[in-house]
Structure formats: structure tokens, C-alpha cells
Motif scaffolding. Structure first.
Motif, short mmCIF file in Angstrom:
data_model
loop_
_atom_site.label_atom_id
_atom_site.label_comp_id
_atom_site.label_asym_id
_atom_site.label_seq_id
_atom_site.Cartn_x
_atom_site.Cartn_y
_atom_site.Cartn_z
N MET A 112 0.84 -1.20 0.00
CA MET A 112 0.00 0.00 0.00
C MET A 112 0.87 1.25 0.00
N ASP A 113 1.98 1.19 -0.72
CA ASP A 113 2.91 2.32 -0.77
C ASP A 113 2.22 3.53 -1.38
N GLY A 114 2.27 4.65 -0.69
CA GLY A 114 1.62 5.87 -1.16
C GLY A 114 0.18 5.99 -0.72
N MET A 115 -0.33 5.01 0.01
CA MET A 115 -1.72 5.06 0.47
C MET A 115 -1.79 5.03 1.99
N LEU A 116 -0.89 5.76 2.63
CA LEU A 116 -0.83 5.78 4.09
C LEU A 116 -2.11 6.36 4.69
N ILE A 117 -2.67 7.40 4.05
CA ILE A 117 -3.91 8.00 4.55
C ILE A 117 -5.04 6.98 4.50
N THR A 118 -5.09 6.19 3.43
CA THR A 118 -6.13 5.16 3.32
C THR A 118 -5.98 4.13 4.43
N LEU A 119 -4.75 3.73 4.71
CA LEU A 119 -4.50 2.77 5.79
C LEU A 119 -4.92 3.33 7.13
N LEU A 120 -4.55 4.57 7.42
CA LEU A 120 -4.92 5.21 8.68
C LEU A 120 -6.43 5.36 8.80
N MET A 121 -7.08 5.77 7.72
CA MET A 121 -8.55 5.92 7.75
C MET A 121 -9.23 4.56 7.96
N GLY A 122 -8.66 3.51 7.38
CA GLY A 122 -9.20 2.17 7.62
C GLY A 122 -9.10 1.77 9.07
N LEU A 123 -7.95 2.06 9.69
CA LEU A 123 -7.78 1.75 11.10
C LEU A 123 -8.76 2.55 11.97
N VAL A 124 -8.89 3.84 11.66
CA VAL A 124 -9.77 4.71 12.45
C VAL A 124 -11.23 4.30 12.27
N LEU A 125 -11.66 4.07 11.03
CA LEU A 125 -13.05 3.69 10.78
C LEU A 125 -13.37 2.31 11.36
N GLY A 126 -12.41 1.40 11.30
CA GLY A 126 -12.62 0.08 11.92
C GLY A 126 -12.82 0.19 13.42
N LYS A 127 -12.02 1.01 14.05
CA LYS A 127 -12.16 1.23 15.50
C LYS A 127 -13.50 1.90 15.80
N LEU A 128 -13.87 2.87 14.99
CA LEU A 128 -15.14 3.59 15.19
C LEU A 128 -16.33 2.65 15.04
N VAL A 129 -16.36 1.86 13.97
CA VAL A 129 -17.48 0.95 13.74
C VAL A 129 -17.54 -0.11 14.84
N GLY A 130 -16.38 -0.65 15.22
CA GLY A 130 -16.37 -1.65 16.29
C GLY A 130 -16.86 -1.09 17.61
N SER A 131 -16.45 0.13 17.95
CA SER A 131 -16.89 0.75 19.20
C SER A 131 -18.38 1.04 19.17
N LEU A 132 -18.87 1.58 18.06
CA LEU A 132 -20.31 1.85 17.95
C LEU A 132 -21.13 0.56 18.03
N PHE A 133 -20.64 -0.49 17.38
CA PHE A 133 -21.34 -1.77 17.43
C PHE A 133 -21.43 -2.27 18.88
N GLN A 134 -20.32 -2.18 19.61
CA GLN A 134 -20.34 -2.63 21.00
C GLN A 134 -21.26 -1.76 21.84
N TRP A 135 -21.18 -0.44 21.70
CA TRP A 135 -21.98 0.45 22.53
C TRP A 135 -23.46 0.36 22.22
N LEU A 136 -23.82 0.20 20.94
CA LEU A 136 -25.23 0.19 20.56
C LEU A 136 -25.90 -1.16 20.82
N PHE A 137 -25.19 -2.25 20.62
CA PHE A 137 -25.81 -3.56 20.73
C PHE A 137 -25.52 -4.29 22.04
N PHE A 138 -24.46 -3.90 22.73
CA PHE A 138 -24.11 -4.60 23.97
C PHE A 138 -23.99 -3.63 25.14
N ALA A 139 -24.71 -2.53 25.11
CA ALA A 139 -24.61 -1.52 26.14
C ALA A 139 -25.17 -2.01 27.49
N ASN A 140 -26.09 -2.94 27.46
CA ASN A 140 -26.74 -3.40 28.71
C ASN A 140 -26.00 -4.54 29.37
N TYR A 141 -24.89 -5.01 28.79
CA TYR A 141 -24.20 -6.16 29.36
C TYR A 141 -23.01 -5.77 30.14
#
Length: 141
Positions: A112-141
Motif C-alpha cells: 500500500m505504498d503511497g496510500m498511508l492516509i487510506t491505511l490510517l482511515m481504515g484503522l480509524v473507521l474500523g475502530k469507530l465501527v467496532g466501538s459503535l457496534f459494541q456500545w449500541l448492541f451490547f450496552a446493557n451487558y
């Protein structure tokens, strides 16, 4: 259908636990926190004690968390524990700056040479989606 759901929950739980455990170990390994601690404190001969302390504390804390175990202790005990926890978090935060140096090298190695921003955005969006999934669907546990 209940057995299939139970198997799926067991599989997802074990997979998540293994992924988090591997991530934590990789994080500590890449940052080299334990060897640096022994280097700074000049206690290199006790590196195995440091390693076992980390392993023991993670296993003990996980067991206590899963079984809802709490230990009633006073403020006199919590102050040094909080101080030690703060030092550890501070070391992790300082070591994170070095991880940023690893990302450009990793992006070249995975093609992914030259696509560092894409890699970083993938990491950030993955963390965001995973956190939202946990908070929205497993908030009561």
C-alpha cells in the motif's frame, strides 16, 4: 436453533478474546515496554519477573472481571495502585509515538505504498465501527 446460536456466541467470544489478547501482546512486543523498563531501572536480570507480572495481572484481572469479583480496599491501597496504573498508561502513551513510525514501513510491505492516509482511515473507521457496534448492541451487558 438454540444450539447453533450458542455455538456462534462461543465462537465469537473466543475469537474476540484471542484477537484482543494477541493484539495486546503484539502491542507490548512492538513497543518493547518490558525490555525498556528493565533497561531504565537497570534490573535486566529480573526481566522474567516483569513478564510474569504482566501475564499474572492480565489473567487475574480478566478472571475477576468475568466473575464480577470485587475486593473492598481503602484509599491507602488505591493511591499506589492508581499511581502505578498512571505510570503504565503514561508509558503506553509515550510509546505510541513510536508506533506511528511503523505504519509507513508496514504500508510499503503490504503493498500500500503511497496510500498511508487510506491505511490510517481504515484503522480509524474500523475502530469507530467496532466501538459503535459494541456500545449500541451490547450496552446493557
Amino acid at each position: 436453533m438454540t444450539i447453533l446460536k450458542s455455538i456462534a456466541v462461543i465462537f465469537v467470544g473466543l475469537s474476540g478474546g484471542i484477537a484482543v489478547g494477541i493484539g495486546f501482546v503484539a502491542f507490548l512486543t512492538v513497543l518493547g515496554i518490558i525490555p525498556r523498563l528493565t533497561q531504565l531501572t537497570k534490573t535486566g536480570e529480573y526481566i522474567h519477573v516483569y513478564e510474569w507480572a504482566v501475564i499474572f495481572s492480565v489473567v487475574l484481572a480478566s478472571f475477576a472481571d468475568l466473575n464480577n469479583i470485587s475486593v473492598p480496599v481503602g484509599a491507602a491501597f488505591l493511591i499506589p495502585v492508581g499511581f502505578a496504573s498512571g505510570m503504565f498508561i503514561g508509558m503506553l502513551a509515550a510509546a505510541l509515538t513510536e508506533v506511528l513510525n511503523v505504519l509507513p514501513i508496514m504500508s510499503k510491505r503490504i503493498g500500500m505504498d503511497g496510500m498511508l492516509i487510506t491505511l490510517l482511515m481504515g484503522l480509524v473507521l474500523g475502530k469507530l465501527v467496532g466501538s459503535l457496534f459494541q456500545w449500541l448492541f451490547f450496552a446493557n451487558y
